[in-house]
Design a protein around this motif. Structure first.
Motif, short mmCIF file in Angstrom:
data_model
loop_
_atom_site.label_atom_id
_atom_site.label_comp_id
_atom_site.label_asym_id
_atom_site.label_seq_id
_atom_site.Cartn_x
_atom_site.Cartn_y
_atom_site.Cartn_z
N GLY A 129 0.82 -1.21 0.00
CA GLY A 129 0.00 0.00 0.00
C GLY A 129 0.86 1.26 0.00
N THR A 147 -4.55 -2.25 -8.93
CA THR A 147 -4.89 -3.03 -7.73
C THR A 147 -4.44 -4.48 -7.82
N LEU A 166 -2.68 -5.58 -4.75
CA LEU A 166 -3.22 -5.10 -3.48
C LEU A 166 -4.39 -5.98 -3.01
N LEU A 205 -6.99 -2.41 0.49
CA LEU A 205 -6.10 -1.42 -0.14
C LEU A 205 -6.63 -1.00 -1.50
#
Lengths: 224, 377
Positions: free
Chosen positions: A146, A170, A173, A177
């Motif tokens: 993050g 993403t 993540l 996050l």
């Protein structure tokens, strides 16, 4: 703001392993909007994004930024436009290892030859906005996923670009996050930025703040 | 202008941090590079100062030395030749010299025995060079005993040790009186080793030499400028030998530099891709790499040159002494006056920094023209 007119992109053109990644895409991306390019792996999202961001040129077709044709410009001009107009957030974050968070954030501004103190202050201010000020002197390899992404966002914003480009932001993540990232994107839109994101993550393309979702498949727009 | 300077400053800052990040690789390169510059600069500085010192010393020597030849061999010079020379226009002084070599079995070395012109010595007195004093472990007041050509033992008391300034030529010198010299070597009173002539005007030297050849057909005039030239070519030749030997290492270095530069690691290539993607121009990347090369090569050049300077002028060029000074047993303790020739520094710079730059620039250019979208793939 950005218009794509029958854009095609081939790799290894004229060779036996010739491959057409984009097969004729016409698209309009409006200013101050969040646009998501959605599609499975290999659908051509990243290739299209790299052409929009002036990282590569189309094999044929035209890309226009505020009615100015980008696709025919020489490398030097493309670099300048890329530096001034676009901010990039890459899938792997692509931070430079061995440098501190602050140095990484300041990196895109080096070729501009700005005064050091104001540049440092601007970078610290950005880091402050993303709760990263305490990590300014940390080496990037010590950051969590993050934190690394927030550093990458700060780096993308250092030259105050109009358009933010995020490729599969993403992918590395977790859900929490990923949602945090989307909230940041929404805030940036509120600050007047245009955001173009590629993703096949539902957290991204189902996010409430998204303005446009463009679906891609096999190098074409899905609805086409 | 200010922007341009700041831009270069940022590039240099980034370059320095890049160098720091790849410390082991860059230190290795710096070490090898410094070593090459050190070796080359040592040879250059040393041979140059040798030539210079030899020149300075020979400046005070006579313009012409006249030797008698018998069947092409150097023979003793009859004293009456001084009268036969008579008065030649331009010659300001003429004198017979006595000198020769003596082999000392105690230290297995050759000494040069000479009768000084400007010094009166007693029958048993001797002045010795610093090299002999060191080798035999004697000082002023001590005695030296040598066996003459007819087997008699001669004992000498050391009354002085020659100045270390000109040790390059007087390290193995023994000065004795004329009487002692003639007695020791069994040389008759009407013979000299050679004759020296002083000619004030340098443009007359060759003319005087021509006249001497006509007057004394069995004698050979040797001009000072010829001796200087011989020294010069001997030292150049020795420098050449060392350079040939070093040639291999220079080549190895160029290959090493090429390999280091062309073998840009995946990490470095990725970094170049990131920089280009975030808005660095190809020229910025090349400039950054140029600074990297310049910092490494200039640091190596300065370090190597300073080390070579210390090695030659303060460390007696310990590494090259035997090859470059000569193959004598008594090595002169030689402390040349520090001297740096601008042209030599420029030559050395050209032969070390230039090949490195050429070896590295092409692979760097190849890496810097990578498509910026490579980082997206």
């Amino acid at each position: 703001m950005i218009e794509l007119d029958d854009v095609k992109k081939a790799f290894n053109q004229g060779r036996p392993n010739e491959f057409w990644a984009i097969r004729g895409v016409s698209l309009r991306v409006d200013a101050n909007r969040i646009t998501v390019l959605k599609g499975p792996s290999g659908s051509g999202k990243t290739t299209l994004l790299s052409m929009i961001g002036c990282l590569s040129r189309p094999t044929s077709g035209r890309i226009l930024l505020r009615s100015r044709i980008l696709s025919g410009l020489p490398e030097r001009f493309l670099t300048e436009i890329r530096r001034k107009t676009f901010g990039f957030i890459f899938q792997q974050f692509n931070l430079v290892k061995g440098l501190t968070v602050l140095e990484n954030v300041m990196l895109p501004a080096y070729p501009l030859g700005l005064d050091h103190q104001p540049l440092k202050e601007a970078a610290l201010k950005l880091l402050g906005q993303f709760n990263m000020e305490s990590k300014a002197d940390s080496k990037v390899e010590w950051l969590s996923g993050g934190e690394a992404q927030r550093t990458a966002i700060c780096r993308a914003l250092i030259n105050d670009p109009e358009i933010l480009i995020a490729d599969e932001p993403t992918a590395n993540l977790d859900t929490r996050l990923s949602r945090e990232f989307m909230a940041i994107i929404r805030d940036l839109k509120q600050q007047g930025k245009t955001v173009i994101v590629t993703s096949h993550d539902p957290v991204v393309f189902e996010y409430a703040g998204i303005d446009t979702v463009v679906e891609m498949r096999d190098g074409n727009l899905a609805e086409a | 202008m200010k922007k341009l300077i700041l831009r270069q400053k940022y590039l240099i800052d980034f370059t320095l941090s890049s160098l720091k990040r790849r410390l082991a690789k860059n230190l290795g390169l710096l070490l090898v590079y410094t070593l090459i510059v050190f070796l080359l600069a040592s040879v250059m500085l040393f041979t140059h100062s040798l030539r210079r010192e030899a020149g300075i010393i020979l400046e005070s020597s006579p313009e012409i030395i006249l030797q008698r030849l018998v069947a092409g061999r150097h023979d003793l010079m009859p004293a009456e030749y001084l009268d036969r020379i008579g008065r030649i226009r331009g010659v300001t002084r003429k004198a017979g010299r006595l000198w020769g070599y003596f082999y000392d079995p105690a230290v297995q070395a050759n000494y040069t025995l000479m009768v000084p012109r400007d010094r009166d010595l007693g029958q048993q007195e001797v002045v010795i060079g610093a090299g002999i004093a060191r080798t035999r472990g004697v000082d002023v007041g001590d005695f030296l005993t040598f066996r003459s050509s007819d087997g008699r033992a001669f004992s000498f008391r050391v009354v002085d040790i020659l100045e270390a300034d000109a040790e390059l030529v007087n390290a193995d010198l023994l000065l004795v009186s004329e009487g002692t010299y003639r007695d020791f070597f069994g040389i008759p009173a009407d013979r000299f080793t050679d004759i020296v002539l002083q000619v004030r005007n340098p443009s007359e030297v060759r003319k005087v030499a021509e006249k001497l050849t006509v007057l004394l057909p069995d004698a050979r005039p040797i001009l000072r400028e010829e001796i200087l030239r011989t020294y010069d070519s001997i030292f150049s030749w020795r420098q050449g030998i060392v350079f040939v030997l070093l040639g291999g290492s220079i080549l190895a270095f160029v290959i090493f530099a090429w390999d280091k530069a062309s073998g840009l690691s995946a990490e470095e290539k990725r970094e170049i891709g990131i920089l280009k993607a975030i808005g660095w121009e190809t020229s910025d990347v090349i400039r950054m790499k140029f600074w990297e090369g310049s910092i490494v090569s200039l640091t190596a050049f300065l370090l190597g040159f300073i080390l070579a300077y210390l090695h030659v002028f303060y460390g007696q060029a310990a590494l090259f002494e035997p090859v470059l000074k000569g193959w004598a047993v008594i090595y002169p303790s030689f402390n040349p006056t520090p001297f740096v020739d601008g042209l030599q520094v420029a030559t050395l710079f050209f032969f070390t920094v230039f090949p490195y730059t050429v070896a590295t620039i092409i692979p760097i250019w190849q890496a810097s023209i990578t498509d910026p979208d490579a980082v997206m793939r």
